[in-house]
Design an enzyme around this catalytic site. Structure first.
Site, PDB file in Angstrom:
ATOM      1  N   CYS A  96     -61.744 -12.989  60.331  1.00 25.25           N
ATOM      2  CA  CYS A  96     -60.304 -13.142  60.061  1.00 25.25           C
ATOM      3  C   CYS A  96     -59.796 -14.525  60.472  1.00 25.25           C
ATOM      4  O   CYS A  96     -60.055 -15.494  59.762  1.00 25.25           O
ATOM      5  CB  CYS A  96     -59.541 -11.998  60.713  1.00 25.25           C
ATOM      6  SG  CYS A  96     -57.944 -11.739  59.939  1.00 25.25           S
ATOM      7  N   HIS A 196     -62.319  -7.199  60.060  1.00 28.22           N
ATOM      8  CA  HIS A 196     -62.674  -7.159  61.490  1.00 28.22           C
ATOM      9  C   HIS A 196     -63.809  -6.178  61.771  1.00 28.22           C
ATOM     10  O   HIS A 196     -63.543  -5.042  62.190  1.00 28.22           O
ATOM     11  CB  HIS A 196     -61.457  -6.716  62.309  1.00 28.22           C
ATOM     12  CG  HIS A 196     -60.338  -7.688  62.307  1.00 28.22           C
ATOM     13  ND1 HIS A 196     -60.212  -8.691  63.225  1.00 28.22           N
ATOM     14  CD2 HIS A 196     -59.276  -7.811  61.485  1.00 28.22           C
ATOM     15  CE1 HIS A 196     -59.120  -9.403  62.980  1.00 28.22           C
ATOM     16  NE2 HIS A 196     -58.537  -8.879  61.928  1.00 28.22           N
ATOM     17  N   GLU A 198     -65.582  -6.025  64.240  1.00 32.64           N
ATOM     18  CA  GLU A 198     -65.564  -5.722  65.680  1.00 32.64           C
ATOM     19  C   GLU A 198     -64.655  -4.549  66.012  1.00 32.64           C
ATOM     20  O   GLU A 198     -64.709  -4.028  67.118  1.00 32.64           O
ATOM     21  CB  GLU A 198     -65.142  -6.974  66.475  1.00 32.64           C
ATOM     22  CG  GLU A 198     -63.680  -7.403  66.345  1.00 32.64           C
ATOM     23  CD  GLU A 198     -63.366  -8.206  65.072  1.00 32.64           C
ATOM     24  OE1 GLU A 198     -64.225  -8.244  64.159  1.00 32.64           O
ATOM     25  OE2 GLU A 198     -62.272  -8.761  64.984  1.00 32.64           O
TER      26      GLU A 198
HETATM   27  N1  GLN Z   1     -53.222 -14.407  59.781  1.00 33.22           N
HETATM   28  C1  GLN Z   1     -53.938 -14.791  60.964  1.00 33.22           C
HETATM   29  C2  GLN Z   1     -54.141 -16.289  61.038  1.00 33.22           C
HETATM   30  O1  GLN Z   1     -53.661 -17.021  60.241  1.00 33.22           O
HETATM   31  C3  GLN Z   1     -55.269 -14.080  61.048  1.00 33.22           C
HETATM   32  C4  GLN Z   1     -55.075 -12.614  61.289  1.00 33.22           C
HETATM   33  C5  GLN Z   1     -56.196 -11.955  62.027  1.00 33.22           C
HETATM   34  O2  GLN Z   1     -57.094 -12.589  62.582  1.00 33.22           O
HETATM   35  N2  GLN Z   1     -56.111 -10.644  62.092  1.00 33.22           N
HETATM   36  O3  GLN Z   1     -54.815 -16.743  61.921  1.00 33.22           O
END
Ligand code: GLN
Length: 216
Positions: A96, A196, A198
């Site tokens: 992410c 994710h 994890e």
């Molecule tokens: N939108 C977040 C960012 O720009 C990432 C979101 C996440 O890691 N759950 O870093």
């Protein structure tokens, strides 16, 4: 100390480097990645300082907020050492926010946002919507144990980015079924997911990453 003749001088750090996975521990879901790595059979340590980075064979950049993680990395004197290790081919896995930080190009990036640029891809931040539009989806991931015949991967998307475009050297490992967007990629020693892994008990992606370290 006297060196024994015939014994090759092996740097003391070699074993630790190959066996240990670091998790960048500045912000985000660090504990969850540490647990997932351990469940995949490797040693995991949190990494906040350059000396800790020296002790690991590969690094996970967790989910969280990419702009915050970058700012904290700068405060902790980590951006230079991280750039150096990543450019030097250290296996790295971003989930992410971590995927965002590995991208060569961002759409809708924050005005002063920088990235490590190690994966030749264009990423759109928050592409799937805001926190309230978070969702889970069963997806097929190329190359995970069991392959297409194995059980699908339960992917958790939270303010998730997607990958808009990849260069020729990048392998798309998975797409999100509803949108058809790429959500998992690999380019050489760099692995990244928009979701994710994890946050579930499925450690198949962490196992792939641990294998990438062992192959290095
Ligand atoms: N939108 C977040 C960012 O720009 C990432 C979101 C996440 O890691 N759950 O870093």
């Amino acid at each position: 100390m006297t060196q024994m003749t015939g014994t090759p001088a092996v740097p003391a750090s070699t074993g630790a480097r190959t066996a240990t996975v670091g998790v960048l521990a500045l912000q985000g879901d660090v504990a969850e990645h540490l647990r997932a790595v351990e469940s995949a059979g490797a040693t995991a340590i949190p990494v906040r300082h350059p000396a800790e980075l020296d002790a690991v064979g590969g690094l996970i950049i967790p989910g969280g907020e990419s702009t915050t993680i970058w700012k904290l990395a700068a405060i902790f004197g980590m951006t230079g050492p991280l750039r150096e290790r990543i450019a030097g081919g250290m296996p790295v896995f971003g989930s992410c926010a971590g995927l965002i930080m590995l991208a060569a190009r961002l759409v809708d990036r924050a005005s002063d946002q920088e990235t490590f640029g190690v994966i030749d891809m264009t990423v759109r931040r928050n592409a799937f919507g805001r926190q309230g539009e978070s969702f889970e989806s069963d997806i097929e991931i190329a190359g995970i144990a069991g392959g297409a015949a194995g059980p699908p991967f339960r992917a958790v998307f939270i303010r998730a980015p997607w990958v808009e475009e990849i260069g020729p050297g990048v392998q798309a490992l998975a797409t999100e079924p509803r949108t058809g967007r790429i959500v998992a990629v690999r380019q050489g020693p760099a692995l990244a997911t928009a979701f994710h892994p994890e946050l579930t008990d499925d450690n198949r992606l962490h196992s792939i990453f641990v294998d990438m370290l062992r192959d290095t």
